[in-house]
Design a protein around this motif. Structure first.
Motif, PDB file in Angstrom:
ATOM      1  N   ILE A   1      32.745  42.826  30.090  1.00  0.00           N
ATOM      2  CA  ILE A   1      32.781  43.282  28.708  1.00  0.00           C
ATOM      3  C   ILE A   1      34.111  43.999  28.516  1.00  0.00           C
ATOM      4  N   HIS A   2      34.851  43.541  27.551  1.00  0.00           N
ATOM      5  CA  HIS A   2      36.185  44.073  27.280  1.00  0.00           C
ATOM      6  C   HIS A   2      36.154  45.599  27.231  1.00  0.00           C
ATOM      7  N   THR A   3      37.163  46.238  27.802  1.00  0.00           N
ATOM      8  CA  THR A   3      37.165  47.706  27.799  1.00  0.00           C
ATOM      9  C   THR A   3      37.113  48.254  26.375  1.00  0.00           C
ATOM     10  N   GLY A   4      37.699  47.522  25.447  1.00  0.00           N
ATOM     11  CA  GLY A   4      37.668  47.965  24.057  1.00  0.00           C
ATOM     12  C   GLY A   4      36.271  47.942  23.473  1.00  0.00           C
TER      13      GLY A   4
ATOM     14  N   VAL B   1      46.820  50.604  33.628  1.00  0.00           N
ATOM     15  CA  VAL B   1      46.432  49.690  34.704  1.00  0.00           C
ATOM     16  C   VAL B   1      44.917  49.554  34.685  1.00  0.00           C
ATOM     17  N   GLN B   2      44.460  48.312  34.555  1.00  0.00           N
ATOM     18  CA  GLN B   2      43.020  48.064  34.534  1.00  0.00           C
ATOM     19  C   GLN B   2      42.604  47.507  35.874  1.00  0.00           C
ATOM     20  N   LEU B   3      41.573  48.095  36.446  1.00  0.00           N
ATOM     21  CA  LEU B   3      41.152  47.685  37.778  1.00  0.00           C
ATOM     22  C   LEU B   3      39.660  47.417  37.806  1.00  0.00           C
TER      23      LEU B   3
ATOM     24  N   ILE C   1      43.105  43.930  37.236  1.00  0.00           N
ATOM     25  CA  ILE C   1      42.764  42.992  36.161  1.00  0.00           C
ATOM     26  C   ILE C   1      43.977  42.721  35.287  1.00  0.00           C
ATOM     27  N   GLU C   2      44.624  43.805  34.909  1.00  0.00           N
ATOM     28  CA  GLU C   2      45.700  43.644  33.926  1.00  0.00           C
ATOM     29  C   GLU C   2      46.548  44.905  33.919  1.00  0.00           C
ATOM     30  N   VAL C   3      47.805  44.751  33.547  1.00  0.00           N
ATOM     31  CA  VAL C   3      48.680  45.901  33.384  1.00  0.00           C
ATOM     32  C   VAL C   3      49.352  45.792  32.021  1.00  0.00           C
TER      33      VAL C   3
HETATM   34 MG   LIG Z   1      42.700  44.753  28.832  1.00  0.00          MG
END
Ligand SMILES: [Mg+2]
Ligand SMILES: Nc1ncnc2c1ncn2[C@@H]1O[C@H](COP(=O)(O)OP(=O)(O)O)[C@@H](O)[C@H]1O
Ligand SMILES: Nc1ncnc2c1ncn2[C@@H]1O[C@H](COP(=O)(O)OP(=O)(O)O)[C@@H](O)[C@H]1O
Ligand SMILES: [Mg+2]
Lengths: 359, 1058
Positions: free
Chosen positions: B242-245, B283-285, B297-299
């Motif tokens: 589920i998207h962090t947003g 930084v998403q982990l 996951i993404e930066v």
């Molecule tokens: Mg993201």
């Protein structure tokens, strides 16, 4: 409603609910700011005479596990939290905070406005406190506190009685145990060292027979007055062996080199303290436990130079001998808990051990 | 190194119109950045096409260009302004992408503009999937395995290596269309085949799914000395997938051990260092809950939504610090904004728990697909602070403003267990309430954990709340339980419901027993240093840290989370109100709960209470601060709705009286008022059943505008053309609670206008009238608004001005008023009166240079228009034309019908201004993301009732040399008028058919109007969705089509035989 309280030396009372051990306990009330790492804090021998207040309000969320202890028996005198977690969750968790404090005889209180307590200590300086039943009269609590004698030396009670070896195939390191944290051993075994841990009062001749490549003087809960013999021992090795001091060990090295040490009005127990490298002028974050400090003016007449300073007040955080491979830091490079960016100090120290060896 | 002296002028690019995924947070970061740069003495040139933002005010930048954010316009700005440097990292993905393009196309190079903050190289390393993967491999940082494939076979080979489930993302489709999670080969074949077909480049990205892991974000800042700090880490309650947003998020992390935390902290710092970023980075982990395994996951190599949240959560202003770092400062050279003793090179320590909840717009998009996944759907968010998780969690729910002040929503009462369990597994926007409902039914934490993979730490906490609810129930009026409940964060309203009392009674009981909250400071250091922070949150504890001054104070209520209909415009007005209060020498206190906004920047007001906007929470602040009054006019409907309760409890509402507010909002009273001052509104009546509805319909005549009475903001509002449609409508809404009475109004076709005015109770100033391009029936927020009016007769204008002054006077408005009129044959109908600031305030303020919110605030505090230097009446019209063009986020909201109607659907707006209407429109449309081709093709499919009108449009497109395509009915109609047109087969027929024509990009525009009858899955619906999903402009209103034609005509020369 409330069945326990924390009474401070100045008469301030904080009411809450008891958990853990039911005994009455006194100690110096210190604040720990880390948002994680309560397990390491509780088992850190440096807290031997402390009632620790966790400033982060939720404690025990991930329980306690078998791996993250910093000593076998927790030395802490008491624990104050805003809220303890009754349903911890983590794959390594084996025990709740409640059960841990009970089994290990740590009196604890939850439900206290720990932020108020933190601000109080900040404004009024370190003080003693007592964890007592809420029914105890204030003056009774105060006199109980003043009647309680402090332990003569925490180093003596926490340092290992006999030497022991943590074998490895790498550098041979002697670790002087002033009440060390497991984190130091972890940092050394990770680097394959062959570590011999010796009691704080182990004789210099006996140490010499271990033919160490380097010696580390550990951190610990005590004061300089407890370890005069260690200072003398250090002096006898200064010209022979690379030395690395951590925390109390840092103070010992400083004194051995001729510097002076004084007690701070308020101790410092911070996870994430910014420290500035004097040469590079860059900041990194450390865990520091400090009750005494090296007096800056006393450095001048010594062969020591300052390598690191606490960013906010410029106080000494690291020292180095100008000509010998001796250095020391006030903070915990082994972290646990806290930022791990100073672990390179172990590498630097081990490298210096080689130099002497080959030369 | 102190600041960079080699540069003087800096261009800052904003993020443009608000869309899902890029909202008010960039106004906050941009405003901070502009302020920070000005503070350092730089000249700031700002480009942002969003007029609703604070940053586009002259107070914040030296030169403001509200021009389209395109390479063409930015190049013009650069050529004109000759900035020395460009700061691209504070305007979201939009600004970052533009900067990359400006650099790559050589514009920056040829004008000698330096890129600040991040280099092109680091941006690309973070953004380009392949480069990113390579970098992570070099750093030894794990990323989920992935592959780019162009055939189904390649996909099958990939899953042999990584195993199911995998995620498919078709390349270059907007909003992740056609992607999905595959658990087996059948699904994989299906989705990949479909995805390849949908992708214009026949390419899909396959990635191993790591759904179910803990999702943790780190907000990091680094400077040129390579010093780096973690400002905050945040744990998503909803696991990866589920998207962090769209996730409920807590800060700091709650279930990470120190070892976990240090491991992820090290990784984050290593990454920002490797990327060489000078500024902020996110930084998403993903962390495996059962081991130390983790993935990056993404930066995001820029400030982001999460960094706005982290700034508010910690009090550490990331964007401000990032801006200063970008111009050469290092962290240790900067003062800490909250703690005098230390520098900004400090990692914030929290001694509270922050919870963020996403706010969705499914109350508007009732037919939308509510399920949550890897594509963000939330339009806004709220943040709540508490000393315990429960406190902050329940405050969060109260802050959402979704009609509940507890962990319970009425709609779930009707669900049976089976439905609840189904919905539990398929996460949707109401999942947290479903969890509570399941627990009330006795479902265990373990079962819920197995279904949702939400950490049991959080589930146990929620379970505790459900148990507490039961305890409250069993202990009627027990003070001890009441205290516990309050400490856990329960609202009076909730306790009142359980005790069967009124909210006021519970409140009284508490007051009598001195059970009131105290306020704690947000100081970034857990109380370890003295701080002069003026940022507070409430808690039920001992020590109150919010000290009251002797000053006269005014409390301003904000508008809460951003949602459709209540957007950033309200924050704009709120901020200006606060600044006006300060100008007058009063202490300005603000209450709000939106972490994305400028109003919750603690430097704006004298004091900030980050709290839910409910009667209870506002009263607590009022009782503590004892302000002279409360301003509710700028906080949208959220604040207005609190007025009655505040009045009831003896609080002074500043400005327009509650009685007047009521007169404007209550239908009967409103009608009476209009009658008294001789104005008319569309005829209408409230009905209680179908029969009655039919009667009224016969009386008034079709078409009719129908809606349930309880609804605000136009949801479930429809136009019906006959009895059958009326019946269908009643049938459809009758199931909703409180559906009746239904309001039935005469539908008046005409020109709709918006008027905003300021009144001091006596005189009224009208800065301008905005005329809508689309005829009435399209929500005022979704129409293109034009200033000054271009079709209205002088007489009609005068009638509007007159009516506005009359209404303002009759209501004795003190402050803002907004009125919508429909003009039909020079007859002026009053559609709606809002006794508050409206959506158009920032737009109108900017184009007329009247500081409307500022003046309105001063009027509320006793100034008059004349004392402010303004005369009553209409301000002289400006000579240039400005348009406000709505922007939608349809590609993010699957299954939402894109047809414009009386329900508002847009999420943002763009501005265009120029000397002529056509030029202004051109800019506005471009800024809103619509491209204006000079040639190409148009697909026409319109409803029968619109065919005649469409003919004119077809002719004009033909004359411009556009090819025409149409479905059968439309095609034969057009052909019969001697206009060449190509018929395309309808949906379902062999390709090429209408959908493939769109998908292949054979047309640049689709003109499609709604066949009356509104079945959501109709062919028209599929055509509209197909267009959205392929980024093709779909015009659902002939007025919009005509306006675009006008623009094309003005920019093209058509070939004419003599
Ligand atoms: Mg993201
Ligand atoms: N490999 C994956 N498996 C499962 N979920 C994923 C995976 N990668 C990303 N996600 C989920 O999708 C969300 C959005 O992905 P992200 O790469 O962060 O895109 P965005 O640019 O939209 O933020 C993440 O927040 C995460 O929950
Ligand atoms: N009687 C009517 N005739 C024609 N159009 C109407 C009528 N009432 C409402 N509308 C249309 O519906 C839109 C929304 O209605 P409005 O009452 O303004 O609701 P909201 O509170 O959402 O602004 C208006 O902008 C207008 O275009
Ligand atoms: Mg309206």
């Amino acid at each position: 409603m409330h069945n326990a309280k924390l009474v401070l030396e100045d008469g301030t009372e904080f009411y809450g609910n008891a958990f853990g051990s039911e005994m009455i306990q006194t100690g110096e009330v210190v604040i720990q700011t880390g948002m994680t790492g309560y397990q390491e804090v509780l088992s850190d021998p440096a807290h031997a005479n402390h009632i620790v207040v966790m400033s982060y309000p939720l404690i025990g969320n991930y329980g306690l596990n078998h791996d993250d202890f910093e000593s076998i028996d927790p030395a802490v005198k008491g624990l104050i939290v805003r809220e303890k977690c009754n349903h911890p969750s983590n794959f390594r968790s084996t025990e709740s905070l409640e059960s841990y404090t009970k089994v290990n005889q740590i009196p604890a209180i939850e439900g206290i406005d720990t932020r108020k307590l933190t601000r109080h200590i900040r404004q009024h300086g370190s003080m003693k406190g007592i964890i007592a039943p809420s029914t105890m009269e204030l003056n009774e609590a105060i006199s109980y506190m003043s009647d309680t004698n402090e332990e003569p030396s925490y180093v003596r009670s926490l340092s290992t009685v006999k030497p022991y070896v943590v074998p490895g195939r790498g550098k041979r390191i002697v670790l002087i145990d002033l009440g060390l944290k497991h984190g130091i051993l972890r940092s050394l075994t990770k680097r394959h060292c062959h570590v011999t841990v010796v009691p704080y009062n182990y004789a210099a001749e006996d140490i010499a027979r271990l033919h160490a490549d380097g010696m580390i003087i550990s951190n610990g809960p005590g004061l300089m007055k407890d370890i005069r013999s260690v200072v003398q021992m250090i002096q006898s090795f200064m010209n022979r062996t690379p030395l690395f001091g951590i925390g109390l060990g840092h103070l010992a090295i400083a004194q051995a080199c001729g510097a002076k040490v004084e007690k701070l009005s308020t101790g410092r127990y911070v996870t994430g303290l910014p420290v500035t490298d004097v040469e590079k002028k860059t900041t990194h974050f450390t865990s520091m436990h400090q009750t005494e400090a090296v007096i800056e003016s006393s450095i001048e007449s010594t062969p020591l130079e300052i390598t690191e300073r606490v960013s906010e007040d410029g106080s000494i955080a690291g020292l180095r001998h100008q000509s010998l491979p001796i250095c020391s830091v006030q903070y915990n490079p082994e972290s646990a808990p806290g930022p791990e960016e100073s672990s390179y100090l172990f590498d630097a120290f081990l490298t210096s051990c080689t130099k002497i060896h080959t030369s | 190194m102190p600041k960079n002296e080699s540069i003087q002028k800096i261009l800052v690019i904003g993020s443009g119109p608000i869309v899902i995924g890029q909202a008010a947070e960039f106004d906050y970061s941009g405003t901070q950045a502009c302020q920070a740069l000005k503070e350092e003495g730089y000249t700031v040139v700002l480009a942002n096409s969003n007029p609703a933002t604070i940053m586009t005010d002259h107070t914040f930048a030296d030169q403001v260009y509200m021009e389209p954010l395109t390479i063409e316009f930015l190049t013009k700005i650069i050529r004109k302004e000759r900035p020395d440097a460009l700061l691209p990292t504070l305007g979201g993905q939009t600004a970052l992408n533009l900067a990359v393009e400006l650099e790559k196309t050589g514009v920056l190079g040829s004008y000698g503009v330096t890129l600040l903050g991040s280099t092109l190289d680091s941006i690309e390393k973070a953004e380009d999937r392949d480069l990113f993967r390579t970098l992570m491999n070099e750093l030894n940082e794990p990323v989920p395995e992935s592959a780019i494939i162009t055939t189904v076979d390649q996909a099958l080979t990939f899953v042999q290596e990584v195993d199911y489930p995998v995620i498919v993302r078709p390349a270059y489709t907007l909003g992740g269309t056609g992607g999905g999670m595959c658990y087996n080969e059948d699904q994989l074949r299906d989705i990949v085949q479909n995805g390849l077909a949908l992708s214009p480049v026949q390419q899909c990205l396959l990635e191993k799914s790591i759904a179910g892991m803990k999702e943790v974000e780190y907000e990091v800042i680094r400077d040129h000395k390579d010093q780096a700090i973690v400002v905050c880490n945040m744990e998503n309650i909803d696991p990866v997938g589920i998207h962090t947003g769209d996730s409920i998020v807590v800060a700091p992390s709650q279930t990470l051990t120190d070892r976990d935390h240090q491991m992820l902290r090290n990784a984050s710092l290593k990454i920002i260092r490797a990327l060489n970023i000078e500024g902020g980075c996110n930084v998403q982990l993903a962390l495996d809950p059962y081991s130390f395994d983790y993935y990056v996951i993404e930066v995001n190599p820029r400030v982001s939504r999460s960094s706005a949240l982290a700034s508010k959560a910690t009090g550490y202003p990331i964007a401000k610090i990032a801006a200063k770092i970008a111009v050469g400062y290092s962290l240790d050279e900067l003062e800490h904004p909250l703690i005098p003793e230390i520098s900004a090179c400090f990692e914030p320590q929290l001694d509270y728990v922050v919870t963020k909840f996403p706010r969705f717009a499914f109350d508007k998009f009732t037919s939308g697909d509510r399920s949550l996944g890897t594509q963000m759907k939330a339009t806004g968010e709220i943040m709540a602070i508490g000393r315990t998780f429960e406190q902050s969690f329940l405050k969060g729910i109260r802050s959402l403003d979704i009609g509940t002040n507890e962990l319970w929503i009425r709609s779930l009462e009707k669900c049976d267990e089976e439905e609840l369990i189904n919905r539990l597994a398929q996460a949707d926007d109401e999942r947290i309430f479903i969890i509570a409902a399941c627990m009330r039914l006795g479902m265990s934490v373990q079962t819920i954990y197995e279904t949702t993979e939400i950490d049991t730490f959080f589930l146990e906490k929620i379970h505790g709340l459900i148990q507490m609810e039961q305890r409250i129930h069993e202990h009627q009026e027990d003070l001890h339980v009441l205290k516990q409940a309050k400490q856990l964060g329960f609202s009076d309203e909730h306790i009142a419901r359980v005790w069967d009392k009124t909210e006021d009674e519970v409140y009284e009981l508490r007051k009598q027993n001195n059970l009131l909250p105290i306020y704690k400071q947000v100081d970034s250091c857990a109380g370890m240093y003295p701080s002069d922070s003026t940022y507070f949150y409430s808690s039920y504890e001992d020590e109150n840290e919010s000290i009251q001054s002797e000053n006269k104070k005014v409390l301003v209520l904000g508008s809460g989370p951003i949602r459709i209909g209540q957007g950033i415009e309200f924050d704009y007005a709120t901020v200006h109100s606060v600044l006006a209060i300060k100008e007058l020498g009063y202490e300005a206190i603000i209450m709000n709960n939106n972490p994305e906004t400028v109003s919750t920047d603690f430097t704006i007001s004298d004091k900030l209470y980050f709290e839910p906007l409910t009667l209870e929470d506002v009263m607590h602040v009022v009782e503590l601060e004892q302000p002279m009054g409360v301003i509710v006019q700028f906080g949208g409907q959220t604040a207005i709705n609190l007025a009655a309760g505040l009045k009831r409890r003896g609080v002074k509402i500043l400005g327009t009286s509650l009685q007047a507010i009521d007169q404007a909002e209550d239908r009967d009273k409103f009608e009476q008022l209009l009658e008294e001052i001789n104005l008319i509104r569309p005829r209408g009546q409230a009905v209680y059943n179908l029969n009655e509805a039919k009667h009224v319909a016969e009386d008034i005549g079709y078409p009719l505008l129908v809606r349930p009475s309880y609804v605000i903001g136009g949801s479930r509002m429809e136009i019906v053309y006959d009895h059958i449609e009326l019946e269908n409508y009643v049938e459809k809404v009758r199931d909703y609670t409180d559906a009746f009475p239904i309001l039935v109004d005469q539908y008046i076709t005409g020109i709709e206008v918006d008027v905003d005015a300021i009144s001091d109770g006596e005189h009224t100033l009208i800065p301008g009238i905005m005329e809508h391009i689309e005829r009435s029936g399209v929500h005022s927020g979704d129409s293109i608004a034009v200033y000054p009016p271009y079709r209205l007769s002088e007489e009609a204008k005068h009638k509007c001005i007159d009516a506005t002054s009359k209404i303002a006077k009759a209501l004795r408005v003190q402050g803002m008023i907004n009125i919508q009129f429909i003009i039909q044959n020079d007859e002026v109908y009053v559609l709606e009166v809002n006794p508050r600031a409206s959506r158009t305030i920032p737009f109108l303020s900017k184009i007329t240079s009247v500081p409307m919110a500022n003046m309105a605030t001063k009027c509320m505090l006793g100034e008059t228009l004349s004392s402010l230097g303004y005369a009553a009446g209409m301000l002289e019209e400006q000579s240039f034309v400005s348009v406000k063009v709505p922007v939608f986020s349809f590609e993010k909201l699957r299954s939402v019908d894109t047809t414009l109607g009386p329900e508002m659907k847009s999420t943002g707006e763009a501005i265009g201004y120029a000397e002529t209407m056509e030029k202004a429109l051109y800019k506005g449309l471009i800024a809103s993301g619509i491209s204006i081709p000079q040639e190409g093709a148009v697909l026409l499919t319109v409803a029968n009732q619109d065919k005649e009108e469409m003919l004119e449009i077809a002719k004009r497109f033909h004359a411009l040399g556009f090819e025409l395509y149409a479905t059968k009915g439309t095609a034969s109609f057009v052909e019969s008028h001697d206009i060449p047109i190509t018929e395309v087969a309808k949906i379902g027929a062999e390709e090429p058919n209408v959908l493939s024509t769109i998908r292949k990009g054979n047309v640049q525009f689709v003109v499609n109007t709604l066949t009356s009858g509104k079945q959501p899955r109709s062919d028209g619906f599929r055509i509209r969705r197909e267009a959205v999903e392929h980024g093709i402009a779909c015009l659902t209103n002939l007025d919009t089509a005509e306006a675009i034609l006008q623009v094309i005509e003005s920019t093209t020369f058509s070939a004419q035989p003599i």
